[in-house]
Design an enzyme around this catalytic site. Structure first.
Site, PDB file in Angstrom:
ATOM      1  N   ARG A   1       0.874  -1.175   0.000  1.00 17.41           N
ATOM      2  CA  ARG A   1       0.000   0.000   0.000  1.00 17.41           C
ATOM      3  C   ARG A   1       0.905   1.217   0.000  1.00 17.41           C
ATOM      4  NH1 ARG A   1      -5.347   1.461   3.481  1.00 17.41           N
ATOM      5  NH2 ARG A   1      -6.117  -0.041   1.968  1.00 17.41           N
TER       6      ARG A   1
ATOM      7  N   HIS B   1      -7.471   0.515  -6.443  1.00 15.04           N
ATOM      8  CA  HIS B   1      -7.683  -0.329  -5.258  1.00 15.04           C
ATOM      9  C   HIS B   1      -8.369  -1.609  -5.747  1.00 15.04           C
ATOM     10  CE1 HIS B   1      -7.878  -1.457  -1.194  1.00 15.04           C
ATOM     11  NE2 HIS B   1      -8.696  -0.572  -0.692  1.00 15.04           N
TER      12      HIS B   1
ATOM     13  N   GLN C   1     -10.257  -4.113  -3.404  1.00 14.78           N
ATOM     14  CA  GLN C   1     -11.525  -3.563  -2.935  1.00 14.78           C
ATOM     15  C   GLN C   1     -12.613  -3.778  -3.987  1.00 14.78           C
ATOM     16  OE1 GLN C   1     -12.053  -1.465   0.117  1.00 14.78           O
ATOM     17  NE2 GLN C   1     -14.095  -2.131  -0.454  1.00 14.78           N
TER      18      GLN C   1
ATOM     19  N   ASP D   1     -17.395   7.241  -1.120  1.00 18.11           N
ATOM     20  CA  ASP D   1     -16.082   7.139  -0.467  1.00 18.11           C
ATOM     21  C   ASP D   1     -15.759   8.535   0.063  1.00 18.11           C
ATOM     22  OD1 ASP D   1     -13.511   6.378   0.321  1.00 18.11           O
ATOM     23  OD2 ASP D   1     -12.717   6.210  -1.721  1.00 18.11           O
TER      24      ASP D   1
ATOM     25  N   CYS E   1     -16.449   1.744   0.885  1.00 14.71           N
ATOM     26  CA  CYS E   1     -15.254   0.932   1.161  1.00 14.71           C
ATOM     27  C   CYS E   1     -14.815   1.055   2.609  1.00 14.71           C
ATOM     28  CB  CYS E   1     -14.130   1.333   0.220  1.00 14.71           C
ATOM     29  SG  CYS E   1     -13.769   3.105   0.241  1.00 14.71           S
TER      30      CYS E   1
ATOM     31  N   ARG F   1     -13.731  -8.688   1.922  1.00 16.04           N
ATOM     32  CA  ARG F   1     -12.316  -8.449   1.594  1.00 16.04           C
ATOM     33  C   ARG F   1     -11.508  -9.708   1.937  1.00 16.04           C
ATOM     34  NH1 ARG F   1     -10.340  -3.335   1.436  1.00 16.04           N
ATOM     35  NH2 ARG F   1      -8.549  -4.466   0.606  1.00 16.04           N
TER      36      ARG F   1
HETATM   37  N1   CP Z   1     -11.347  -0.144   2.524  1.00 17.26           N
HETATM   38  C1   CP Z   1     -10.072  -0.190   2.922  1.00 17.26           C
HETATM   39  O1   CP Z   1      -9.158  -0.427   2.145  1.00 17.26           O
HETATM   40  O2   CP Z   1      -9.893   0.044   4.250  1.00 17.26           O
HETATM   41  P1   CP Z   1      -8.497   0.250   4.971  1.00 17.26           P
HETATM   42  O3   CP Z   1      -7.938   1.562   4.495  1.00 17.26           O
HETATM   43  O4   CP Z   1      -8.822   0.275   6.442  1.00 17.26           O
HETATM   44  O5   CP Z   1      -7.599  -0.880   4.615  1.00 17.26           O
HETATM   45  N1  NVA Z   2     -10.141   6.658  -1.504  1.00 19.61           N
HETATM   46  C1  NVA Z   2      -9.755   6.260  -0.181  1.00 19.61           C
HETATM   47  C2  NVA Z   2      -9.975   4.802   0.003  1.00 19.61           C
HETATM   48  C3  NVA Z   2      -9.628   4.263   1.360  1.00 19.61           C
HETATM   49  C4  NVA Z   2      -9.836   2.789   1.480  1.00 19.61           C
HETATM   50  C5  NVA Z   2      -8.302   6.616   0.047  1.00 19.61           C
HETATM   51  O1  NVA Z   2      -7.479   6.370  -0.844  1.00 19.61           O
HETATM   52  O2  NVA Z   2      -7.985   7.139   1.109  1.00 19.61           O
END
Ligand code: CP
Ligand code: NVA
Length: 319
Positions: A103, A130, A133, A223, A263, A291
């Protein structure tokens, strides 16, 4: 050849469907108390440059349930691309773990890792996508509505990482995907051209009026208005996105029986009201649960189906 999972542009519709089917069957087995030890003795590394609850814990649980173990590495500690080059990091970590979930901010970093690693690299969220997701979310919709083809999904928010991956995932399954966003917050041009090249038959629909967009939707998604890394835009975006909050009045325009997804994490009262998030249409908790099931399928696909003998552990040191 080692397969990676760094973007949905790297897989095809049949593979996406197989992943969902496998996730469903692993989920069924889990419900019956069966946890097949498909990845006994394997290690999944995780390198995270951004915070996480769902992605980190679901990946750690996924590999553990399959008989393997997880090794979490804080991005700051390992200093990928800072303490040493991304290429050196990739070559070395490939000697210790069997797959790596990453990540980070730039998709380019994940692509560079994939270029130099000899193990599967998984995108656990970047600024531009993502993929875990999005496919897990399609599993949730399929379970709730009984199928995917012909449905209408509406993402109310900006053309962010989650929206882009959902748009691409929707195209695999014949879902009509609409992005409802303020002018100036559409998908970036690079995504639009890549999508058009890979899905020439599928329009990328944008609607600036959230009410018109949500009309007749089978699934409404939102989101946060400012993603991780956009902290300095939180205040300026609030004013622009105010008309795009998903509240009960907006959701009422969707088809009867429509579902709501997010999400998570959510900023309650901003992009979504408590009433919607905690209401009868909201499936955000089973969505988060999926997930885990999707990622079990993904790990099995990457580490069993796509791992030819020649790419086994010895190949890492003696290619
Ligand atoms: N939806 C999601 O990816 O959550 P986190 O940022 O907590 O991993
Ligand atoms: N769009 C959000 C998603 C988090 C799971 C971000 O990137 O922060």
């Amino acid at each position: 050849m080692v397969r990676h999972f760094i973007d949905l542009f790297d897989i095809n519709a049949a593979e996406a469907a197989d992943l969902l089917d496998r996730a469903s069957s692993l989920k069924r087995e889990e419900r019956h108390g069966d946890r097949p030890q498909l990845l006994a003795g394997r290690t999944l590394g995780l390198v995270f440059d951004k915070p996480s609850l769902r992605t980190r814990v679901s990946f750690e649980a996924a590999i553990t349930q399959l008989g393997g173990n997880a090794l979490f590495l804080n991005g700051k500690d390992v200093g990928m691309g800072v303490r040493e080059s991304v290429a050196d990091f990739a070559r070395v970590i490939s000697q210790y773990v069997d797959a790596l979930a990453v990540r980070t901010f730039s998709q380019t970093t994940i692509e560079e890792l994939a270029r130099f690693a000899t193990i599967p690299i998984i995108n656990a969220l970047s600024d531009s996508s993502h993929p875990c997701q999005a496919l897990a979310d399609l599993l949730t919709v399929r379970e709730a509505l009984g199928g995917l083809s012909g449905l209408k999904f509406v993402f109310v928010g900006d053309g962010n990482n989650v929206a882009r991956s959902l748009a691409k995932a929707s195209a695999f399954f014949g879902v009509r995907f609409v992005l409802a966003c303020p002018p100036g917050y559409e998908y970036p041009a690079e995504f639009v051209s890549r999508f058009a090249a890979s899905n020439p038959e599928t329009p990328l629909t944008i609607e600036h009026d959230p009410r018109a967009a949500v009309a007749g939707a089978d699934m409404v998604y939102t989101d946060v208005w400012a993603s991780m890394g956009q902290e300095d835009e939180v205040e300026s975006r609030k004013a622009v996105f105010e008309p795009y909050r998903v509240d009960s009045a907006l959701l009422a325009l969707a088809r009867p029986g429509a579902i709501f997804l997010h999400c998570l994490p959510a900023r309650r009262g901003e992009e979504v009201t408590d009433e919607v998030l905690d209401g009868p249409s909201s499936l955000v908790v089973p969505q988060a649960a999926n997930r885990l099931h999707f990622q079990k399928a993904l790990l099995a696909w990457l580490l069993i189906d796509n791992m030819a003998e020649a790419d086994g552990p010895m190949a890492r040191t003696f290619p």
